[in-house]
Design a protein around this motif. Structure first.
Motif, PDB file in Angstrom:
ATOM      1  N   ASP A  47      37.885 -13.474  16.258  1.00 13.74           N
ATOM      2  CA  ASP A  47      38.851 -14.323  17.082  1.00 13.74           C
ATOM      3  C   ASP A  47      38.946 -14.779  18.820  1.00 13.74           C
ATOM      4  O   ASP A  47      37.592 -14.433  19.289  1.00 13.74           O
ATOM      5  N   GLN A 105      39.811 -16.190  20.508  1.00 16.25           N
ATOM      6  CA  GLN A 105      39.545 -15.457  22.569  1.00 16.25           C
ATOM      7  C   GLN A 105      38.517 -14.171  22.846  1.00 16.25           C
ATOM      8  O   GLN A 105      38.640 -14.436  24.077  1.00 16.25           O
ATOM      9  N   GLN A 119      35.522 -15.258  25.519  1.00 13.60           N
ATOM     10  CA  GLN A 119      36.351 -14.833  27.116  1.00 13.60           C
ATOM     11  C   GLN A 119      36.104 -14.280  27.773  1.00 13.60           C
ATOM     12  O   GLN A 119      35.611 -13.997  29.561  1.00 13.60           O
ATOM     13  N   ASN A 128      38.475 -31.675  28.513  1.00 15.15           N
ATOM     14  CA  ASN A 128      39.930 -30.547  27.904  1.00 15.15           C
ATOM     15  C   ASN A 128      39.734 -29.717  26.725  1.00 15.15           C
ATOM     16  O   ASN A 128      38.730 -30.249  26.000  1.00 15.15           O
ATOM     17  N   LEU A 129      40.942 -28.820  26.671  1.00 14.06           N
ATOM     18  CA  LEU A 129      40.315 -28.032  25.057  1.00 14.06           C
ATOM     19  C   LEU A 129      41.438 -28.201  24.396  1.00 14.06           C
ATOM     20  O   LEU A 129      42.360 -28.034  25.050  1.00 14.06           O
ATOM     21  N   ASP A 130      41.388 -27.475  23.483  1.00 11.92           N
ATOM     22  CA  ASP A 130      42.149 -27.929  22.906  1.00 11.92           C
ATOM     23  C   ASP A 130      41.862 -25.932  21.639  1.00 11.92           C
ATOM     24  O   ASP A 130      40.642 -25.765  20.986  1.00 11.92           O
ATOM     25  N   GLN A 131      42.703 -25.552  21.022  1.00 11.89           N
ATOM     26  CA  GLN A 131      42.540 -23.858  20.895  1.00 11.89           C
ATOM     27  C   GLN A 131      43.654 -23.978  19.845  1.00 11.89           C
ATOM     28  O   GLN A 131      44.552 -24.011  20.019  1.00 11.89           O
ATOM     29  N   THR A 132      42.667 -23.783  18.399  1.00 18.65           N
ATOM     30  CA  THR A 132      43.423 -22.966  17.420  1.00 18.65           C
ATOM     31  C   THR A 132      43.195 -21.303  17.339  1.00 18.65           C
ATOM     32  O   THR A 132      42.677 -21.001  17.651  1.00 18.65           O
ATOM     33  N   ASP A 133      43.556 -21.365  15.972  1.00 20.38           N
ATOM     34  CA  ASP A 133      43.209 -19.642  15.226  1.00 20.38           C
ATOM     35  C   ASP A 133      41.733 -20.150  14.881  1.00 20.38           C
ATOM     36  O   ASP A 133      41.219 -19.354  14.645  1.00 20.38           O
ATOM     37  N   MET A 153      37.524 -23.235  18.955  1.00 21.67           N
ATOM     38  CA  MET A 153      37.355 -24.025  20.118  1.00 21.67           C
ATOM     39  C   MET A 153      37.104 -25.606  20.482  1.00 21.67           C
ATOM     40  O   MET A 153      36.079 -25.517  20.142  1.00 21.67           O
ATOM     41  N   TYR A 209      35.938 -31.440  24.856  1.00 22.90           N
ATOM     42  CA  TYR A 209      36.381 -33.111  24.601  1.00 22.90           C
ATOM     43  C   TYR A 209      36.646 -33.563  25.468  1.00 22.90           C
ATOM     44  O   TYR A 209      37.329 -33.075  26.368  1.00 22.90           O
ATOM     45  N   LEU A 234      48.917 -19.183  15.633  1.00 20.51           N
ATOM     46  CA  LEU A 234      49.021 -19.186  17.726  1.00 20.51           C
ATOM     47  C   LEU A 234      49.853 -19.764  18.010  1.00 20.51           C
ATOM     48  O   LEU A 234      50.256 -19.254  19.081  1.00 20.51           O
ATOM     49  N   ARG A 271      46.704 -19.605  24.685  1.00 16.30           N
ATOM     50  CA  ARG A 271      47.189 -18.973  24.209  1.00 16.30           C
ATOM     51  C   ARG A 271      47.203 -17.650  24.356  1.00 16.30           C
ATOM     52  O   ARG A 271      46.955 -16.450  22.776  1.00 16.30           O
ATOM     53  N   TYR A 289      40.808  -7.754  26.411  1.00 20.57           N
ATOM     54  CA  TYR A 289      39.843  -8.143  26.880  1.00 20.57           C
ATOM     55  C   TYR A 289      39.463  -8.098  28.256  1.00 20.57           C
ATOM     56  O   TYR A 289      38.377  -7.789  28.234  1.00 20.57           O
ATOM     57  N   SER A 315      34.641 -15.449  34.043  1.00 18.45           N
ATOM     58  CA  SER A 315      35.117 -15.617  32.698  1.00 18.45           C
ATOM     59  C   SER A 315      36.684 -15.560  32.664  1.00 18.45           C
ATOM     60  O   SER A 315      36.835 -15.845  31.587  1.00 18.45           O
ATOM     61  N   LEU A 325      43.532 -27.941  35.320  1.00 16.72           N
ATOM     62  CA  LEU A 325      43.636 -29.971  34.364  1.00 16.72           C
ATOM     63  C   LEU A 325      45.322 -29.630  33.347  1.00 16.72           C
ATOM     64  O   LEU A 325      45.300 -31.038  33.794  1.00 16.72           O
ATOM     65  N   LYS A 355      47.194 -32.958  33.881  1.00 18.27           N
ATOM     66  CA  LYS A 355      47.581 -33.743  33.161  1.00 18.27           C
ATOM     67  C   LYS A 355      49.862 -34.268  32.520  1.00 18.27           C
ATOM     68  O   LYS A 355      50.206 -35.432  32.304  1.00 18.27           O
TER      69      LYS A 355
END
Ligand SMILES: [Fe+2]
Ligand SMILES: [Fe+2]
Lengths: 331, 89, 517
Positions: free
Chosen positions: B61, B63, B66, B75-80, B83, B86, C12, C57, C66, C233, C243, C247
């Motif tokens: 996973d 996640q 972390q 910039n962060l974009d996270q999907t299943d 990650m 950009y 997700l 998320r 975690y 972490s 950020l 925006k």
């Protein structure tokens, strides 16, 4: 060069920080709860007043009517600092996860009798909004109360309630999917059954006194809601009707309430024992909010209890009163 | 394009993740410091779940990352499945 | 069964949406402005909270999982560190002074962050930012506590940190970090998010933590390294929140731009002034250096921050103006700061020293344009004087900047031989500033900054002596009285490292480990 430092026995200059030693009355080893809690909040020489609340200091004991000579008289009997807290919750989460898996993998949700399933959808799923309200209210308690001993459990409670709202959401998803959540929200917003409770939660959101909010939310509302819903309705009534899988899905809430009420009781006890004035104020708050909470819970309880509602709610109120009297609040 | 980066603790858990990042982002530059690895990439850096899973031989996973993350930029974009870090400009 | 088939697994993003914003509702028994009373007074306009994009998320079940894993690992290392006298592994005992600086200057700020994010996490009407803020609030109490727990072991064996909470609220230079966070938490919720969430967490945090933590790693301090990396972490979530906030605010209404730009300018400068302490830590206090302050600034601000501001240019945001002055100061900041602490070591809660030959050579190499010309000669002179028994401790109090509260030690941008002074007349008083930027911050909100609890003013007003002190008696020693008020023990907690109890004990204890007694 490798040095074996373990072989060295040296005498420490001191065993803990001075602020802890002053409170313990001696320089002796302190627990991680003590070192992570006592005097963590700044107390003097603040530089500016909050622009959002210029009548108060950043941390200000006068935000509440309750007066304490020392706000570190409060002690969380669970001794939760962050590490102890997350590890306790992770363990409960493991159990909850196993329970959800068990119910899901064996398709137990589909074996629920229709009336049990209907009760869960009508009663349990809208409660996710109540938990969400409690998340906000406990964020307030954490943000605006005085002294880490009192404020710290507030953030834990807030996040627990978010977790509970999310478990209830999963129950909804498991039993019916997103539509079920929408229907439950609709009831929460418009059905008569829920309006008393929603008004109660919204009224709590504008309370400015953090200790009164603690009483209204954590003592009165949760003190009635959890025994009523999770102990009486889920664990007894629904289980007797073949709803044991539901009890598995809400085990977190049952265990959680048994644990957190030790903290709410200890907190009430300390505040009440401080002075006759505190005792009087607390008694007034408890009885006012208890009466309102009990009244708003009646139509909600009726979903599951029908003609036994009045009797069982009265029983829960009675147990609640006994609990509070034991904590030193005269009712 | 500006540089994005991610920094991870150096340990057993992160070795396959770093390898996955290098596989999926061949132009990325790996900088090793004591106890820390910083990976720089021009404009964009992708961490793909599948690549990590192939390397560790178990479901992963994103996640989980972390636990060993130190810092990042972009910039962060996270999907299943991915990650992505950009910059738009 | 048929119903089950129809139920698809949520991705997700959808799953997270029902787990957070799906829980929220529009109240009808109480008014929005009563539930969220602080949403308008800063002038920020938000039209649609649902436009908020959740970056990380994380639901509570995953959070607990975690985070408890991190905690288990961290406390296992701390326990081992304590049992094995890990403190004797550090390169040399001077290093421990960075730990003192950290626990009295930084750890209490983690606590304020915890309370500040609880406040922000209560006040935003949008469920997305509210949950992210509350999670950060929870993380921040973690940081405060793990730091105290890690440093507890050092406190058993070394001086200077035994009453750090008390010190943080009182000691002169600690008003620099304290006033910074007091400033943020007393601002409105939006400004708080821009100050801490964005400027501090996103723009400056790498300059604070990466040097401290890699400093610990380079200097054999496993305890600090572990809590530092473990705290970091959580940082990815915090930086991303910062950020996204920027925006989001900028996308909501064009009127928000000038307000946000002013906040970014202000908080970059405020944060940078606090980093003065980090600069001197990096260049002077770490026995084994990681990189110079100047290099760190170039990598983490000029390069990385440059990329960030280029990215934000599409909203109309520009690089804060103060960056120009900071670039001029980067050759001087750490040297001026350490010189000041060397001067005022009698009133500090850690030890000072002059760099040795090797260290001076390192400084010359890292600062070819400034060190040999301006700072080496005076440091050599001080070193000589100390060797001759003429160590001079300054006991006269310095003037402080009304905004950043750093003593007025900085030089004119572009002229390192001339001290920079600025002043403003406001109502019946004159206020002093270290720079144009601190002056401008004051001028924008004078009613806020006239409240500053300036340690030097307070000492002169007689507010920093223990209760019952009579300053009029013959032979009254103000410094001794102030140290008592600070709960600092003169001769143990302060003065030079050379000859200190820390130095003596460390040598003796290390000796026990390497020799047969
Ligand atoms: Fe933090
Ligand atoms: Fe200043």
């Amino acid at each position: 060069m490798h040095i074996d430092l373990r072989t060295v026995t040296i005498k420490p200059l001191r065993h803990t920080f001075d602020n802890i030693a002053r409170r313990l009355g001696a320089d002796k080893p302190a627990t991680r709860y003590q070192e992570g809690t006592l005097d963590m909040q700044q107390t003097v020489n603040f530089h500016y007043r909050p622009t959002w609340d210029p009548d108060h200091e950043i941390y200000d004991a006068s935000r509440t009517a309750i007066k304490m000579a020392d706000w570190y008289a409060f002690k969380d009997p669970r001794q939760f600092y962050y590490g102890a807290y997350t590890m306790a919750r992770a363990k409960q989460q493991d159990t909850a996860e196993a329970n959800f898996d068990f119910v899901e993998n064996r398709g137990l949700a589909e074996t629920l009798p229709a009336d049990v399933r209907a009760t869960v959808l009508e009663l349990l799923v809208p409660l996710r909004h109540v938990a969400w309200g409690s998340n906000m209210n406990n964020a307030s308690i954490c943000a605006y109360s005085y002294g880490t001993a009192f404020s710290q459990p507030g953030i834990y409670q807030a996040m627990d309630q978010l977790g509970i709202a999310q478990y209830l959401t999963r129950v909804g998803l498991l039993l019916g999917g997103v539509d079920v959540l929408d229907e439950a929200k609709d009831s929460w917003m418009t059905a008569d059954t829920w309006q008393g409770l929603r008004r109660y939660v919204e009224d709590c959101m504008v309370l400015k006194d953090p200790v009164e909010l603690f009483v209204a939310q954590n003592v009165a509302l949760d003190g009635l809601l959890y025994p009523l819903v999770y102990e009486t309705i889920v664990d007894d009534v629904l289980s007797a009707k073949g709803g044991t899988p539901v009890a598995m899905l809400t085990q977190f809430m049952t265990d959680w309430f048994a644990e957190t009420k030790r903290w709410t009781d200890a907190t009430m006890k300390t505040a009440a024992a401080e002075s006759a004035e505190n005792k009087e104020i607390l008694a007034k708050w408890v009885s006012q909010w208890r009466d309102r909470a009990a009244a708003t819970l009646l139509p909600v309880a009726r979903i599951a209890l029908n003609e036994r509602t009045d009797e069982l709610v009265a029983e829960v109120v009675q147990q609640f009163n006994a609990r509070l009297v034991k904590a030193g609040v005269p009712l | 394009m500006s540089t994005v980066f991610i920094a991870l603790q150096t340990n057993e858990d992160t070795r396959p993740i770093i390898e996955a990042i290098v596989q999926d982002n061949p132009a990325a530059i790996v900088n090793e410091a004591p106890a820390m690895v910083k990976i720089d990439a021009e404009g964009k850096l992708v961490i793909r779940r599948e690549t990590v899973e192939e390397l560790i031989g178990r479901p992963y996973d994103l996640q989980e990352l972390q636990v060993n993350l130190i810092t990042m930029s972009g910039n962060l974009d996270q999907t299943d499945d991915e990650m992505t870090l950009y910059w738009n400009a | 069964m048929d119903m089950q088939v129809a139920k698809k697994k949520l991705g997700l993003k959808e799953r997270y949406a029902v787990m957070t914003r799906g829980l929220d509702w529009v109240p009808s028994y109480q008014k929005m402005e009563d539930i969220y009373p602080y949403m308008t007074y800063e002038g920020i306009k938000i039209h649609d909270w649902d436009k908020w994009e959740d970056p990380f998320r994380l639901t509570m079940d995953a959070y607990w999982k975690y985070q408890s894993e991190k905690e288990r690992k961290l406390y296992a290392v701390l326990d081992a560190f304590n049992q094995n006298n890990g403190h004797l592994n550090v390169t040399d005992a001077r290093y421990i002074n960075t730990v003192k600086l950290f626990v009295s200057g930084i750890s209490p700020l983690e606590y304020v962050a915890h309370r500040g994010f609880a406040h922000a996490g209560r006040q935003f009407p949008g469920p997305g930012p509210r949950v992210a803020c509350l999670m950060q609030s929870l993380d921040e109490i973690r940081h405060a506590q793990t730091q105290v727990h890690a440093v507890a072991n050092y406190n058993k064996y070394y001086n200077g940190m035994h009453d750090f909470h008390h010190a943080h609220d009182r000691v002169w230079f600690l008003s620099v970090p304290k006033s910074f966070f007091d400033d943020a938490i007393t601002a409105g919720p939006f400004e708080f998010m821009v100050s801490i969430g964005f400027s501090f967490e996103y723009v400056l945090t790498n300059l604070l933590f990466v040097p401290f933590v890699s400093g610990a790693a380079y200097n054999g301090d496993m305890g600090t390294m572990t809590f530092g990396f473990s705290a970091q972490s959580d940082e990815a979530r915090h930086m991303t929140l910062g950020l996204e906030v920027i925006k989001f605010i900028l996308e909501q209404d064009p009127d928000n731009l000038p307000i946000v730009q002013r906040w970014i300018d202000k908080w970059t400068w405020r944060g940078y002034r606090v980093l003065t302490l980090v600069a001197m830590m990096m260049d002077y206090m770490l026995p084994k250096r990681t990189m110079s302050w100047k290099e760190a600034w170039e990598i983490y601000f000029e390069e990385n921050g440059g990329a960030l501001f280029k990215d934000l240019a599409r909203y109309g945001i520009t690089m804060p103006k103060c960056a120009e002055q900071i670039a001029l100061e980067k050759d001087h900041l750490s040297h001026q700061a350490w010189s000041t602490f060397y001067n005022y070591a009698a009133a500090a809660n850690f030890h000072t020293w002059m760099p040795d030959e090797d260290e001076m050579a390192w400084l010359s190499a890292k600062y070819p344009n400034s060190y040999d010309k301006y700072y080496r000669p005076r440091m050599e002179y001080w070193r000589e004087q100390a060797a001759k028994g003429n160590r001079f401790y300054n006991k006269t109090l310095p003037m402080l900047c009304q905004t950043c509260q750093v003593p007025m030690i900085f030089t004119e941008p572009g002229d390192p031989t001339k001290t920079c002074y600025r002043e403003v007349d406001y109502k019946d008083s004159k206020y002093h500033f270290c720079s144009d930027h601190c002056k401008a911050i004051f001028e924008h909100e004078p009613e806020k900054y006239v409240q500053s609890w300036l340690p030097v003013h307070q000492i002169y007003q007689g507010n920093c002596f223990p209760e019952g002190t009579d300053p009029t008696v013959e032979g009254f020693d103000p410094l001794a009285a102030v140290l008592k008020y600070y709960h600092l023990e003169s001769g143990r907690d302060n003065l030079d490292f050379e000859g200190s109890e820390d130095q003596k004990n460390f040598d003796e204890w290390r000796g026990m480990a390497t020799k047969n007694v």
